[in-house]
Write an enzyme that holds these catalytic residues in place. Structure first.
Site, PDB file in Angstrom:
ATOM      1  N   ASP A 132       9.225   5.209  -4.584  1.00  0.00           N
ATOM      2  CA  ASP A 132       7.999   5.029  -3.821  1.00  0.00           C
ATOM      3  C   ASP A 132       8.322   5.369  -2.372  1.00  0.00           C
ATOM      4  O   ASP A 132       9.129   4.689  -1.735  1.00  0.00           O
ATOM      5  CB  ASP A 132       7.521   3.579  -3.952  1.00  0.00           C
ATOM      6  CG  ASP A 132       6.128   3.377  -3.378  1.00  0.00           C
ATOM      7  OD1 ASP A 132       5.327   4.324  -3.416  1.00  0.00           O
ATOM      8  OD2 ASP A 132       5.845   2.267  -2.898  1.00  0.00           O
ATOM      9  N   HIS A 139      -0.898   5.634   7.453  1.00  0.00           N
ATOM     10  CA  HIS A 139      -0.659   4.357   6.771  1.00  0.00           C
ATOM     11  C   HIS A 139       0.485   3.591   7.434  1.00  0.00           C
ATOM     12  O   HIS A 139       0.359   2.396   7.720  1.00  0.00           O
ATOM     13  CB  HIS A 139      -0.334   4.599   5.298  1.00  0.00           C
ATOM     14  CG  HIS A 139       0.211   3.387   4.590  1.00  0.00           C
ATOM     15  ND1 HIS A 139      -0.559   2.269   4.333  1.00  0.00           N
ATOM     16  CD2 HIS A 139       1.455   3.105   4.113  1.00  0.00           C
ATOM     17  CE1 HIS A 139       0.188   1.358   3.717  1.00  0.00           C
ATOM     18  NE2 HIS A 139       1.408   1.839   3.574  1.00  0.00           N
ATOM     19  N   GLU A 206      -2.492   0.014  -4.189  1.00  0.00           N
ATOM     20  CA  GLU A 206      -2.140   1.021  -3.187  1.00  0.00           C
ATOM     21  C   GLU A 206      -2.579   2.373  -3.723  1.00  0.00           C
ATOM     22  O   GLU A 206      -2.180   2.782  -4.817  1.00  0.00           O
ATOM     23  CB  GLU A 206      -0.634   1.026  -2.891  1.00  0.00           C
ATOM     24  CG  GLU A 206      -0.192  -0.183  -2.084  1.00  0.00           C
ATOM     25  CD  GLU A 206       1.226  -0.061  -1.521  1.00  0.00           C
ATOM     26  OE1 GLU A 206       1.988   0.803  -1.999  1.00  0.00           O
ATOM     27  OE2 GLU A 206       1.555  -0.834  -0.605  1.00  0.00           O
ATOM     28  N   GLU A 208      -2.243   5.980  -4.072  1.00  0.00           N
ATOM     29  CA  GLU A 208      -1.159   6.946  -3.907  1.00  0.00           C
ATOM     30  C   GLU A 208      -1.386   8.117  -4.857  1.00  0.00           C
ATOM     31  O   GLU A 208      -2.239   8.073  -5.735  1.00  0.00           O
ATOM     32  CB  GLU A 208       0.203   6.299  -4.241  1.00  0.00           C
ATOM     33  CG  GLU A 208       0.489   5.021  -3.465  1.00  0.00           C
ATOM     34  CD  GLU A 208       1.951   4.586  -3.514  1.00  0.00           C
ATOM     35  OE1 GLU A 208       2.802   5.385  -3.952  1.00  0.00           O
ATOM     36  OE2 GLU A 208       2.232   3.442  -3.099  1.00  0.00           O
ATOM     37  N   ASP A 241      -0.131   1.836  -7.077  1.00  0.00           N
ATOM     38  CA  ASP A 241       1.094   1.055  -6.928  1.00  0.00           C
ATOM     39  C   ASP A 241       0.716  -0.406  -6.696  1.00  0.00           C
ATOM     40  O   ASP A 241       0.705  -0.897  -5.566  1.00  0.00           O
ATOM     41  CB  ASP A 241       1.898   1.610  -5.750  1.00  0.00           C
ATOM     42  CG  ASP A 241       3.223   0.885  -5.579  1.00  0.00           C
ATOM     43  OD1 ASP A 241       3.704   0.304  -6.565  1.00  0.00           O
ATOM     44  OD2 ASP A 241       3.761   0.908  -4.465  1.00  0.00           O
ATOM     45  N   SER A 266       2.860  -0.535 -12.347  1.00  0.00           N
ATOM     46  CA  SER A 266       2.136   0.482 -11.597  1.00  0.00           C
ATOM     47  C   SER A 266       1.506   1.403 -12.623  1.00  0.00           C
ATOM     48  O   SER A 266       2.028   1.555 -13.729  1.00  0.00           O
ATOM     49  CB  SER A 266       3.065   1.272 -10.671  1.00  0.00           C
ATOM     50  OG  SER A 266       3.564   0.441  -9.649  1.00  0.00           O
TER      51      SER A 266
END
Lengths: 435, 435
Positions: A132, A139, A206, A208, A241, A266
């Site tokens: 990650d 961010h 999150e 992503e 995530d 995740s």
């Protein structure tokens, strides 16, 4: 290319999977339960194992090995080949799906095209290593400002290299998934030396994307140069995530957030879009105001223009999706190629199937923030939803939906979606704790 | 049991692999090149795949599946079974190797016992997840004192839970191995915002042990209670967690040391000693002066009395091993069971083959310190070797040897060794950098 050029009919204005996309996944059906490789096209899935069995991959690189690559429960074997093989497969699939002399005939279509509504998607890759990263400057700046103030928002190493950390690849699963709220140790707000064990009070998503690495592994001790890293990039997926913020805060000093904050689960989208499909959407990536180390300099410093969204369905929304975030992959500063080059720079062997998660991708404004920690300013400023409900973090029963779309000239490229539902934590009795 | 009770002769005073040990590994030979599972006994290796092919695993749990478990290139299939299966295998192997009516006959011995000198050892486990913990209080105190001073040596979370972080399992290899000095970005001693890319100047070993987890995976969302964690512990190996200290320092804030400092290579001993063999060496583990969270309380709070050593062969030592460190596994404070329970406490699924590395195991005195960072006090106080050579960290050409031994009544239990040689970094021209 208009829709009518494809043997599968779809509406170009809304279809995620036009002939320009051709994303890879692994699927099974009730009547053929072995997971195998497929490609999404319109509202169908093209069964590549079935195509291979019919000898329809007849090019020089695939003719002898297509079944070994596609009649597989994961994409790893196909990913482990080289870009020339990926290109031959994509060209041949395009040819077979394009109306005209080279297209699949109707009898064959009936055998190799499956209704997407009838499939079960499987985790498409056996991931040997999952990192990650933390590569969106916006961010990192937002989070750093909340924690350390605007003056020290970015720590010195952030602009020197794409930092990141390993997470358990065993925690990866294909969406849709149930997210069971984890138990964690948290610290007291008034006494950082006092810990208590409880259901995570600050469960977060999150937003992503994840880049999958293909190609043969480099030998241990032999790094990848950045041009070699580009050659290894296979495709992109959506990535949620899931994060346990209070557990993360209590556990992450000094070794990082992985084992408590990040490794419970995740999720990824079921479809992996090849970078070849994203080429029309390549744009110059942000250039940092600082000279780069030699190995991270890149003549091909690109990222892709992909709109990203998070919506939430709450117990109070009657099934309606409420918009939370609208971001874009161009907020990624350190590119996939730079991430991979940094990861391999020590001579670490990078195996096919490795997943490079971008880290949260945020724009500067609240409605562009990619996680609740940013949106709620560390939980201090709840988001008020149109239903009147408030959210600092994600509540039991909430469904979080992520989507991505690259908008082309008369078509769009999608990834499917992640759609995960949060369930209540196990009861204290699981642990033998009296309530 | 005296040596003469075993059908393989050995000298009990010096043999690492007496009949009380029976460690598992994966090996091949020049005449039988398929990697398969074996057990070390004296100076021989017992070929379990050959035993299985002869139907010699005739117990109720193994009779039908021994070949599926042992004619394998890794221990994962065997590890994925249950402790009852491990116990049946160990009892049967003991019976077959014990002189008497139940022993292997001489003709069979010739077929299933291989000279250890003739084998190639392979990485014995396909590791799905590898976590490096930080569980020796003495080590954490030594390092914390060097960095933050004695008053703040242990950070608050250290005594609340066994902290750790994920590292790339793809970087694991069986010893002996070549360690190519990695290139890393380092920070200037005078300007923490100035980075330079160079061969790692502070390459270090870390003296650790690794506990392998077996048993069927827990379901996602369902943690392990500590009694269940005990049931999942399979065996122990030696572990050298090679570390790039300058790269680690420059990269680890705030996400941890994994991708640059730790994931280039780590090595394990070829033999995994089952916990059953270590039971006679169990001692009470250290109890922290602080109440534990409920899930980490353990009625069976044990660690094992295993002497650990690091020796070094330098370019100046003429092949002689120079002692560097003498430590013991009892300096492990958070136990393997507590580590596993903490790791799984969020509901993370723990697959068979997972490796729990202890973190550096150090005693309080310099000659008990498990890495050069401690021994040289962050590189400020070089170790002077008997040859007159000085070492802050490990130099090109050095060979680092780690061993472990549990000393029993008339016998000892060993793990083989790790024996890795450090090679010079790639030249600047690899990166296109002018020298």
């Amino acid at each position: 290319m208009a829709s009518h050029d494809c043997i599968v009919a779809y509406e170009p204005a809304t279809c995620e999977f036009p002939i320009q996309n051709l994303p890879y996944g692994v699927f099974s059906t009730a009547s053929a339960t072995s997971p195998r490789v497929g490609v999404a096209i319109g509202d169908k899935v093209l069964d590549l194992a079935a195509l291979a069995a019919k000898g329809l991959f007849n090019g020089p690189l695939l003719a002898d090995c297509a079944t070994d690559l596609f009649n597989q429960p994961s994409l790893n074997a196909f990913m482990a080949t080289k870009p020339e093989v990926w290109a031959e497969a994509r060209a041949r699939i395009t040819e077979l799906l394009t109306a005209g002399a080279g297209a699949l005939d109707e009898a064959t279509q009936a055998e190799v095209l499956v209704d997407m509504a009838d499939i079960t998607s499987h985790m498409p890759v056996n991931v040997p290593e999952y990192i990650d990263f933390y590569s969106s400057r916006t961010h990192a700046t937002n989070v750093g400002t909340l924690i350390r103030g605007a003056e020290n928002a970015l720590q010195p190493n952030w602009t020197a290299m794409p930092i990141g950390y390993h997470v358990a690849s065993t925690s990866l699963t294909v969406s849709p998934a149930k997210i069971v709220r984890p138990w964690v140790q948290t610290t007291s707000p008034t006494d950082p030396t006092a810990f208590s064990f409880k259901p995570e009070p600050a469960l977060d998503f999150e937003l992503e994307m994840g880049a999958f690495v293909g190609g043969p592994a480099n030998a241990q001790g032999v790094p990848l140069r950045i041009n070699e890293a580009h050659e290894r990039l296979f495709g992109l997926c959506l990535f949620n995530d899931w994060s346990a913020r209070a557990g993360q805060k209590a556990s992450y000093v000094p070794l990082g957030p992985s084992i408590i904050g990040k490794s419970f689960i995740s999720t990824i989208s079921p479809w992996i879009v090849p970078f070849a499909a994203l080429e029309p959407f390549a744009v110059a990536a942000e250039v940092l105001d600082k000279p780069l180390a030699p190995h991270l300099r890149d003549d091909n410093h690109i990222v892709y223009n992909v709109d990203l969204s998070v919506d939430i369905i709450t117990p109070g929304s009657n099934g309606e999706e409420l918009p939370i975030t609208r971001s874009n992959l161009t907020y990624l500063t350190w590119t996939h190629a730079q991430q991979l080059t940094n990861l391999a720079s020590t001579g670490a062997p990078i195996l096919p199937g490795t997943l490079l998660a971008t880290g949260t991708i945020s724009g500067p404004n609240r409605e562009q923030n990619g996680c609740m920690l940013e949106i709620s300013k560390l939980g201090k400023d709840p988001l008020v939803l149109p239903t009147g409900e408030e959210r600092k973090y994600i509540a039991d029963g909430d469904v979080v939906v992520m989507r991505g779309v690259a908008r082309g000239d008369g078509y769009q490229i999608g990834f499917g979606e992640t759609r995960d539902v949060v369930e209540a934590a196990l009861p204290p009795s699981f642990w033998g704790i009296e309530e």
